[in-house]
Write an enzyme that holds these catalytic residues in place. Structure first.
Site, PDB file in Angstrom:
ATOM      1  N   ARG A  24      40.800  36.703  37.183  1.00 38.94           N
ATOM      2  CA  ARG A  24      40.809  38.173  37.288  1.00 38.94           C
ATOM      3  C   ARG A  24      41.044  38.846  35.930  1.00 38.94           C
ATOM      4  NH1 ARG A  24      41.574  40.558  42.419  1.00 38.94           N
ATOM      5  NH2 ARG A  24      40.605  39.189  43.922  1.00 38.94           N
ATOM      6  N   ARG A  28      41.348  45.976  37.191  1.00 37.83           N
ATOM      7  CA  ARG A  28      41.928  47.321  37.105  1.00 37.83           C
ATOM      8  C   ARG A  28      43.004  47.496  36.049  1.00 37.83           C
ATOM      9  NH1 ARG A  28      42.865  47.355  43.377  1.00 37.83           N
ATOM     10  NH2 ARG A  28      43.078  45.205  42.701  1.00 37.83           N
ATOM     11  N   ARG A  37      34.789  51.720  36.859  1.00 37.11           N
ATOM     12  CA  ARG A  37      35.098  51.834  38.290  1.00 37.11           C
ATOM     13  C   ARG A  37      35.185  53.285  38.737  1.00 37.11           C
ATOM     14  NH1 ARG A  37      35.747  51.288  42.626  1.00 37.11           N
ATOM     15  NH2 ARG A  37      37.407  50.050  43.548  1.00 37.11           N
ATOM     16  N   ASP A  73      32.239  38.697  43.264  1.00 36.34           N
ATOM     17  CA  ASP A  73      33.346  38.496  44.196  1.00 36.34           C
ATOM     18  C   ASP A  73      33.026  37.334  45.110  1.00 36.34           C
ATOM     19  OD1 ASP A  73      36.000  40.003  45.067  1.00 36.34           O
ATOM     20  OD2 ASP A  73      35.051  39.158  46.843  1.00 36.34           O
ATOM     21  N   TYR A 150      38.123  35.048  55.578  1.00 41.47           N
ATOM     22  CA  TYR A 150      37.788  36.481  55.562  1.00 41.47           C
ATOM     23  C   TYR A 150      36.795  36.820  56.659  1.00 41.47           C
ATOM     24  CZ  TYR A 150      40.297  37.334  51.232  1.00 41.47           C
ATOM     25  OH  TYR A 150      41.286  37.481  50.307  1.00 41.47           O
TER      26      TYR A 150
HETATM   27  O1  CP3 Z   1      37.582  38.639  36.259  1.00 39.80           O
HETATM   28  C1  CP3 Z   1      37.369  37.865  37.204  1.00 39.80           C
HETATM   29  O2  CP3 Z   1      38.170  36.986  37.560  1.00 39.80           O
HETATM   30  C2  CP3 Z   1      36.017  37.895  37.875  1.00 39.80           C
HETATM   31  C3  CP3 Z   1      35.899  38.720  39.032  1.00 39.80           C
HETATM   32  C4  CP3 Z   1      36.490  38.365  40.372  1.00 39.80           C
HETATM   33  C5  CP3 Z   1      36.678  39.353  41.362  1.00 39.80           C
HETATM   34  N1  CP3 Z   1      37.074  38.727  42.507  1.00 39.80           N
HETATM   35  C6  CP3 Z   1      36.440  40.797  41.208  1.00 39.80           C
HETATM   36  C7  CP3 Z   1      37.262  41.697  42.047  1.00 39.80           C
HETATM   37  C8  CP3 Z   1      36.836  37.127  40.931  1.00 39.80           C
HETATM   38  C9  CP3 Z   1      36.856  35.747  40.294  1.00 39.80           C
HETATM   39  C10 CP3 Z   1      37.192  37.385  42.281  1.00 39.80           C
HETATM   40  C11 CP3 Z   1      37.564  36.313  43.223  1.00 39.80           C
HETATM   41  C12 CP3 Z   1      38.170  36.671  44.515  1.00 39.80           C
HETATM   42  N2  CP3 Z   1      37.876  37.729  45.327  1.00 39.80           N
HETATM   43  C13 CP3 Z   1      39.133  35.896  45.167  1.00 39.80           C
HETATM   44  C14 CP3 Z   1      39.664  34.589  44.666  1.00 39.80           C
HETATM   45  C15 CP3 Z   1      40.632  34.762  43.585  1.00 39.80           C
HETATM   46  C16 CP3 Z   1      41.976  35.211  44.031  1.00 39.80           C
HETATM   47  O3  CP3 Z   1      42.451  36.194  43.471  1.00 39.80           O
HETATM   48  O4  CP3 Z   1      42.546  34.538  44.895  1.00 39.80           O
HETATM   49  C17 CP3 Z   1      39.460  36.533  46.365  1.00 39.80           C
HETATM   50  C18 CP3 Z   1      40.475  36.062  47.388  1.00 39.80           C
HETATM   51  C19 CP3 Z   1      38.643  37.680  46.469  1.00 39.80           C
HETATM   52  C20 CP3 Z   1      38.568  38.649  47.594  1.00 39.80           C
HETATM   53  C21 CP3 Z   1      38.972  39.987  47.152  1.00 39.80           C
HETATM   54  N3  CP3 Z   1      38.213  40.805  46.337  1.00 39.80           N
HETATM   55  C22 CP3 Z   1      40.167  40.679  47.441  1.00 39.80           C
HETATM   56  C23 CP3 Z   1      41.294  40.127  48.299  1.00 39.80           C
HETATM   57  C24 CP3 Z   1      40.083  41.928  46.815  1.00 39.80           C
HETATM   58  C25 CP3 Z   1      41.071  43.057  46.875  1.00 39.80           C
HETATM   59  C26 CP3 Z   1      42.199  42.740  45.986  1.00 39.80           C
HETATM   60  C27 CP3 Z   1      42.846  43.943  45.420  1.00 39.80           C
HETATM   61  O5  CP3 Z   1      43.684  43.678  44.570  1.00 39.80           O
HETATM   62  O6  CP3 Z   1      42.542  45.067  45.803  1.00 39.80           O
HETATM   63  C28 CP3 Z   1      38.876  41.976  46.105  1.00 39.80           C
HETATM   64  C29 CP3 Z   1      38.415  43.080  45.263  1.00 39.80           C
HETATM   65  C30 CP3 Z   1      38.142  42.722  43.831  1.00 39.80           C
HETATM   66  N4  CP3 Z   1      37.324  41.735  43.425  1.00 39.80           N
HETATM   67  C31 CP3 Z   1      38.654  43.386  42.706  1.00 39.80           C
HETATM   68  C32 CP3 Z   1      38.108  42.748  41.577  1.00 39.80           C
HETATM   69  C33 CP3 Z   1      38.312  43.085  40.119  1.00 39.80           C
HETATM   70  C34 CP3 Z   1      39.640  44.554  42.780  1.00 39.80           C
HETATM   71  C35 CP3 Z   1      39.372  45.683  41.908  1.00 39.80           C
HETATM   72  C36 CP3 Z   1      38.477  46.770  42.346  1.00 39.80           C
HETATM   73  O7  CP3 Z   1      38.501  47.220  43.505  1.00 39.80           O
HETATM   74  O8  CP3 Z   1      37.808  47.249  41.428  1.00 39.80           O
END
Ligand code: CP3
Length: 385
Positions: A24, A28, A37, A73, A150
């Site tokens: 990540r 944000r 964003r 994602d 999910y």
């Molecule tokens: O920089 C990176 O690592 C690459 C981008 C990336 C994202 N999601 C973008 C994202 C990666 C590698 C992921 C993987 C991901 N997505 C996982 C596995 C990694 C982990 O953290 O366990 C999971 C479980 C997800 C599913 C997911 N996507 C969730 C639970 C959420 C909400 C989390 C939150 O904090 O709100 C997302 C949204 C998401 N995917 C964001 C980002 C940067 C949140 C930011 C936004 O809304 O702009």
């Protein structure tokens, strides 16, 4: 061109410096990301390859990390399967037509990754072009279990009740779902590699919800299917999960050239259990990035001391960077890891007489990168790239 430290470490070879990147790392906590964003939803960024590529490169420029991870994602493959996915502000992912029955699983659509997820593959190609060899690009996918959780729960979950109900109560439906997901995810990762991804990470973020026996029976064969499918492509595979202390041996058996450790298992213990013929990635507590600098440095030193300079360590967090993390702290970790592990460096924490001194396996005065190669085939591979 010199081989990148990230790829050397991922292959278990000695690298000139311990490579560091962060799960990540685009997100944000970065003002550059928030600026984009402000005008686009998460799914829009993922659907527009030039935007996804721009965001992928932001942390490379801002932090000096040793690898880029594709901005996408883990839930994107659910869209062509026919699931209605949204990221609700403040709530995380929501799936409106979640999967609960045999008929729903049977009705999942066939996926052609080249056409259905072509925008992601195009983002990979653009990233490679823009990176121009500066650092390697990591592709990724969710592991079948985490993606299934999910799809079945309809969003984030605490106890995975519906997922486990399906697993324990309707194992044939579970196996059908996992087989379908594993095939799509294997295709998707293979296509990312063909498009230019130089390593891949399989995120089984929520595998830690399972007992080891259940992991082996209901999850391992499908993660193995995905990881095995990538083997012929020859890129390093990183296999990561959270809360995996009880599962490390099973996750290793599922596959992966490098095992990603969460922060709860001490890195030396985790690596010993996984075995030194695999690499290890991790495992600073993401919340350590909120600590004052001296405490953060102490924790970085502790991770490096436990890695003991063995070839095959990739520095990372034990899970993703959290929102509101101070960017300066993230940058400080990159610099600390590089300073403390560059060839010939005398890591402050390892100076004779210091509190942390004692377990460096090197010649005594040398830094972390001086330990002898411990794995077969690594002898003589070292030296600056
Ligand atoms: O920089 C990176 O690592 C690459 C981008 C990336 C994202 N999601 C973008 C994202 C990666 C590698 C992921 C993987 C991901 N997505 C996982 C596995 C990694 C982990 O953290 O366990 C999971 C479980 C997800 C599913 C997911 N996507 C969730 C639970 C959420 C909400 C989390 C939150 O904090 O709100 C997302 C949204 C998401 N995917 C964001 C980002 C940067 C949140 C930011 C936004 O809304 O702009």
């Amino acid at each position: 061109m010199a081989v990148a430290p990230f790829l050397q470490a991922a292959r278990g070879e000695r690298a000139a410096v311990t490579p560091v990147w962060f799960m990540r790392q685009a997100g944000r906590y970065m003002p550059e990301y928030r600026a984009i964003r402000a005008h686009h939803t998460l799914l829009e960024i993922c659907a527009r390859p030039e935007l996804a590529a721009e965001v992928t490169l932001q942390p490379v420029a801002a932090l000096g990390v040793d690898a880029a991870i594709l901005f996408a994602d883990i839930l994107l493959p659910l869209l062509p399967l026919g699931l209605d996915l949204q990221f609700a502000p403040g709530e995380g992912p929501v799936i409106f037509n979640r999967l609960r029955t045999a008929a729903q699983v049977a009705a999942l659509r066939p996926v052609n990754v080249e056409s259905d997820l072509g925008h992601v593959l195009e983002a990979v190609r653009i990233c490679r072009r823009l990176l121009d060899g500066r650092v390697p690009l990591i592709g990724f996918a969710g592991a079948p279990f985490t993606v299934a959780s999910y799809a079945v729960e309809g969003g984030a979950s605490r106890h995975f009740v519906e997922t486990k109900k399906l697993m324990f109560g309707a194992p044939e439906v579970w196996h059908d779902l996992m087989t379908r997901l594993a095939r799509v995810l294997a295709d998707y990762l293979s296509a990312q590699v063909r498009a230019g991804a130089q390593a891949v990470q399989l995120f089984d973020s929520w595998a830690g919800a399972l007992a080891a026996d259940d992991y082996r029976r209901y999850v391992l064969p499908y993660s193995k299917l995905v990881l095995d499918a990538l083997e012929p492509l020859g890129v390093p595979r990183i296999h990561f999960g959270v809360g995996t202390g009880p599962l490390l041996e099973a996750m290793r058996d599922a596959g992966g050239d490098v095992i990603g450790l969460d922060w709860q298992t001490p890195l030396d213990e985790g690596w010993r259990r996984v075995g030194y013929e695999r690499g290890i990635q991790g495992n600073l507590d993401p919340v350590a990035l909120f600590a004052p600098l001296p405490e953060l440095e102490r924790r970085v030193d502790d991770v490096l001391r436990r890695a003991a300079g063995r070839p095959g360590h990739i520095f990372n967090l034990g899970h993703g960077i959290l929102p509101h993390t101070p960017v300066e702290s993230v940058r400080a970790v990159v610099d600390l890891v590089h300073e403390k592990t560059s060839a010939g460096a005398i890591a402050p924490g390892l100076r004779p007489g210091s509190a942390l001194e004692g377990s460096s396996r090197g010649s005594g005065s040398a830094g972390f990168s001086q330990a002898p190669g411990l794995r077969p085939g690594s002898a003589g591979v070292g030296g600056p790239a």
